[in-house]
Design a protein around this motif. Structure first.
Motif, PDB file in Angstrom:
ATOM      1  N   SER A   1       0.813  -1.214   0.000  1.00  0.00           N
ATOM      2  CA  SER A   1       0.000   0.000   0.000  1.00  0.00           C
ATOM      3  C   SER A   1       0.848   1.267   0.000  1.00  0.00           C
ATOM      4  N   SER A   2       2.057   1.212   0.577  1.00  0.00           N
ATOM      5  CA  SER A   2       2.924   2.396   0.586  1.00  0.00           C
ATOM      6  C   SER A   2       4.006   2.323  -0.488  1.00  0.00           C
ATOM      7  N   ALA A   3       3.934   1.306  -1.353  1.00  0.00           N
ATOM      8  CA  ALA A   3       4.922   1.104  -2.426  1.00  0.00           C
ATOM      9  C   ALA A   3       6.347   1.091  -1.870  1.00  0.00           C
ATOM     10  N   ASP A   4       6.521   0.383  -0.753  1.00  0.00           N
ATOM     11  CA  ASP A   4       7.832   0.287  -0.103  1.00  0.00           C
ATOM     12  C   ASP A   4       8.639  -0.842  -0.746  1.00  0.00           C
ATOM     13  N   VAL A   5       9.336  -0.510  -1.817  1.00  0.00           N
ATOM     14  CA  VAL A   5      10.118  -1.471  -2.583  1.00  0.00           C
ATOM     15  C   VAL A   5      11.232  -2.072  -1.716  1.00  0.00           C
ATOM     16  N   ASN A   6      11.800  -1.270  -0.836  1.00  0.00           N
ATOM     17  CA  ASN A   6      12.924  -1.724  -0.002  1.00  0.00           C
ATOM     18  C   ASN A   6      12.531  -2.868   0.931  1.00  0.00           C
ATOM     19  N   ALA A   7      11.279  -2.901   1.375  1.00  0.00           N
ATOM     20  CA  ALA A   7      10.824  -3.987   2.245  1.00  0.00           C
ATOM     21  C   ALA A   7      10.947  -5.327   1.521  1.00  0.00           C
ATOM     22  N   PHE A   8      10.561  -5.356   0.257  1.00  0.00           N
ATOM     23  CA  PHE A   8      10.646  -6.593  -0.516  1.00  0.00           C
ATOM     24  C   PHE A   8      12.079  -6.936  -0.890  1.00  0.00           C
ATOM     25  N   MET A   9      12.901  -5.918  -1.056  1.00  0.00           N
ATOM     26  CA  MET A   9      14.292  -6.160  -1.448  1.00  0.00           C
ATOM     27  C   MET A   9      15.101  -6.802  -0.312  1.00  0.00           C
ATOM     28  N   ARG A  10      14.584  -6.786   0.904  1.00  0.00           N
ATOM     29  CA  ARG A  10      15.240  -7.483   2.021  1.00  0.00           C
ATOM     30  C   ARG A  10      15.083  -8.994   1.907  1.00  0.00           C
ATOM     31  N   VAL A  11      14.122  -9.425   1.116  1.00  0.00           N
ATOM     32  CA  VAL A  11      13.875 -10.858   0.923  1.00  0.00           C
ATOM     33  C   VAL A  11      14.898 -11.402  -0.057  1.00  0.00           C
ATOM     34  N   PRO A  12      15.608 -12.485   0.316  1.00  0.00           N
ATOM     35  CA  PRO A  12      16.598 -13.066  -0.602  1.00  0.00           C
ATOM     36  C   PRO A  12      15.956 -13.461  -1.934  1.00  0.00           C
ATOM     37  N   GLY A  13      16.593 -13.064  -3.024  1.00  0.00           N
ATOM     38  CA  GLY A  13      16.106 -13.434  -4.341  1.00  0.00           C
ATOM     39  C   GLY A  13      15.197 -12.418  -4.990  1.00  0.00           C
ATOM     40  N   ILE A  14      14.896 -11.319  -4.293  1.00  0.00           N
ATOM     41  CA  ILE A  14      14.025 -10.297  -4.876  1.00  0.00           C
ATOM     42  C   ILE A  14      14.848  -9.036  -5.121  1.00  0.00           C
ATOM     43  N   GLY A  15      14.870  -8.626  -6.378  1.00  0.00           N
ATOM     44  CA  GLY A  15      15.564  -7.406  -6.760  1.00  0.00           C
ATOM     45  C   GLY A  15      14.592  -6.255  -6.890  1.00  0.00           C
ATOM     46  N   LYS A  16      15.102  -5.132  -7.343  1.00  0.00           N
ATOM     47  CA  LYS A  16      14.291  -3.918  -7.428  1.00  0.00           C
ATOM     48  C   LYS A  16      13.124  -4.067  -8.398  1.00  0.00           C
ATOM     49  N   LYS A  17      13.363  -4.647  -9.570  1.00  0.00           N
ATOM     50  CA  LYS A  17      12.286  -4.775 -10.562  1.00  0.00           C
ATOM     51  C   LYS A  17      11.162  -5.681 -10.066  1.00  0.00           C
ATOM     52  N   THR A  18      11.525  -6.780  -9.447  1.00  0.00           N
ATOM     53  CA  THR A  18      10.509  -7.706  -8.921  1.00  0.00           C
ATOM     54  C   THR A  18       9.737  -7.043  -7.784  1.00  0.00           C
ATOM     55  N   ALA A  19      10.441  -6.315  -6.927  1.00  0.00           N
ATOM     56  CA  ALA A  19       9.783  -5.614  -5.820  1.00  0.00           C
ATOM     57  C   ALA A  19       8.808  -4.566  -6.351  1.00  0.00           C
ATOM     58  N   GLU A  20       9.214  -3.844  -7.379  1.00  0.00           N
ATOM     59  CA  GLU A  20       8.328  -2.853  -7.989  1.00  0.00           C
ATOM     60  C   GLU A  20       7.109  -3.520  -8.612  1.00  0.00           C
ATOM     61  N   ARG A  21       7.327  -4.662  -9.271  1.00  0.00           N
ATOM     62  CA  ARG A  21       6.217  -5.397  -9.887  1.00  0.00           C
ATOM     63  C   ARG A  21       5.224  -5.861  -8.823  1.00  0.00           C
ATOM     64  N   LEU A  22       5.736  -6.365  -7.697  1.00  0.00           N
ATOM     65  CA  LEU A  22       4.856  -6.788  -6.597  1.00  0.00           C
ATOM     66  C   LEU A  22       3.981  -5.636  -6.128  1.00  0.00           C
ATOM     67  N   CYS A  23       4.603  -4.500  -5.871  1.00  0.00           N
ATOM     68  CA  CYS A  23       3.860  -3.329  -5.393  1.00  0.00           C
ATOM     69  C   CYS A  23       2.820  -2.882  -6.409  1.00  0.00           C
ATOM     70  N   PHE A  24       3.203  -2.857  -7.671  1.00  0.00           N
ATOM     71  CA  PHE A  24       2.309  -2.378  -8.721  1.00  0.00           C
ATOM     72  C   PHE A  24       1.139  -3.333  -8.944  1.00  0.00           C
ATOM     73  N   GLU A  25       1.420  -4.627  -9.099  1.00  0.00           N
ATOM     74  CA  GLU A  25       0.375  -5.582  -9.460  1.00  0.00           C
ATOM     75  C   GLU A  25      -0.575  -5.897  -8.306  1.00  0.00           C
ATOM     76  N   LEU A  26      -0.092  -5.826  -7.080  1.00  0.00           N
ATOM     77  CA  LEU A  26      -0.954  -6.176  -5.946  1.00  0.00           C
ATOM     78  C   LEU A  26      -1.635  -4.970  -5.314  1.00  0.00           C
ATOM     79  N   LYS A  27      -1.224  -3.763  -5.694  1.00  0.00           N
ATOM     80  CA  LYS A  27      -1.758  -2.557  -5.052  1.00  0.00           C
ATOM     81  C   LYS A  27      -3.271  -2.448  -5.183  1.00  0.00           C
ATOM     82  N   ASN A  28      -3.823  -2.788  -6.323  1.00  0.00           N
ATOM     83  CA  ASN A  28      -5.251  -2.588  -6.571  1.00  0.00           C
ATOM     84  C   ASN A  28      -6.100  -3.839  -6.383  1.00  0.00           C
ATOM     85  N   ILE A  29      -5.530  -4.883  -5.816  1.00  0.00           N
ATOM     86  CA  ILE A  29      -6.319  -6.096  -5.620  1.00  0.00           C
ATOM     87  C   ILE A  29      -7.294  -5.865  -4.474  1.00  0.00           C
TER      88      ILE A  29
END
Length: 166
Positions: A68-96
């Motif tokens: 909800s806050s588009a906090d890409v850095n929170a996802f980037m703390r997870v092993p295996g998730i880079g900036k693009k994947t974190a951005e995709r997560l925030c974007f695609e799940l924001k409106n669900i």
């Protein structure tokens, strides 16, 4: 695994996924976790292992807040998730729809989910679809309000069958 103790019976909700590598079964402490896992893995580039890694590193509430806050850095703390994947997560799940509701389920609902799942399993074994079973449970929950959690499995099953027969 954190809820496991020697001599204590627990219920594990599972999800079976097939991929090129073969079949994999993922286990969850609750139906809520499984539902959230399925939401996460619906995003392109997020497979089962990454979904489990996210839920192992972050709580469901933390994931919802990060989305909800588009906090890409929170996802980037997870092993295996880079900036693009974190951005995709925030974007695609924001409106669900229902994502916030999923994170805000009350403690009472989580505690009562065990007998609700047993009733749903019973309805499934009687030939009803998961959609019908879930729908009638939601209908009964709305009709009984705060008293819903006080209903026994037997009462809940009896009322569900009555509603489904209509």
């Amino acid at each position: 695994m954190s809820s496991c103790e020697v001599g204590k019976e627990i219920k594990i909700t599972t999800c079976l996924q097939f991929s090129e590598a073969g079949a994999v079964i993922y286990g969850f402490a609750s139906e809520r976790e499984r539902e959230f896992f399925l939401r996460l893995t619906s995003v392109k580039g997020i497979g089962g292992r990454t979904g489990i890694a996210i839920l192992s590193e972050l709580s469901i509430d933390s994931v919802v807040n990060a989305i909800s806050s588009a906090d890409v850095n929170a996802f980037m703390r997870v092993p295996g998730i880079g900036k693009k994947t974190a951005e995709r997560l925030c974007f695609e799940l924001k409106n669900i729809s229902g994502l916030k509701n999923m994170a805000q389920k009350s403690e009472t609902a989580q505690k009562s989910s065990g007998h609700v799942e047993n009733v749903i399993d019973a309805l499934l074994s009687l030939g009803f679809t998961r959609s019908d079973a879930g729908g009638v449970i939601n209908l009964l929950r709305a009709a009984h309000g705060d008293d819903f959690d006080k209903l026994s499995e037997e009462d809940l099953l009896r009322m569900s069958l009555r509603e489904l027969h209509k």
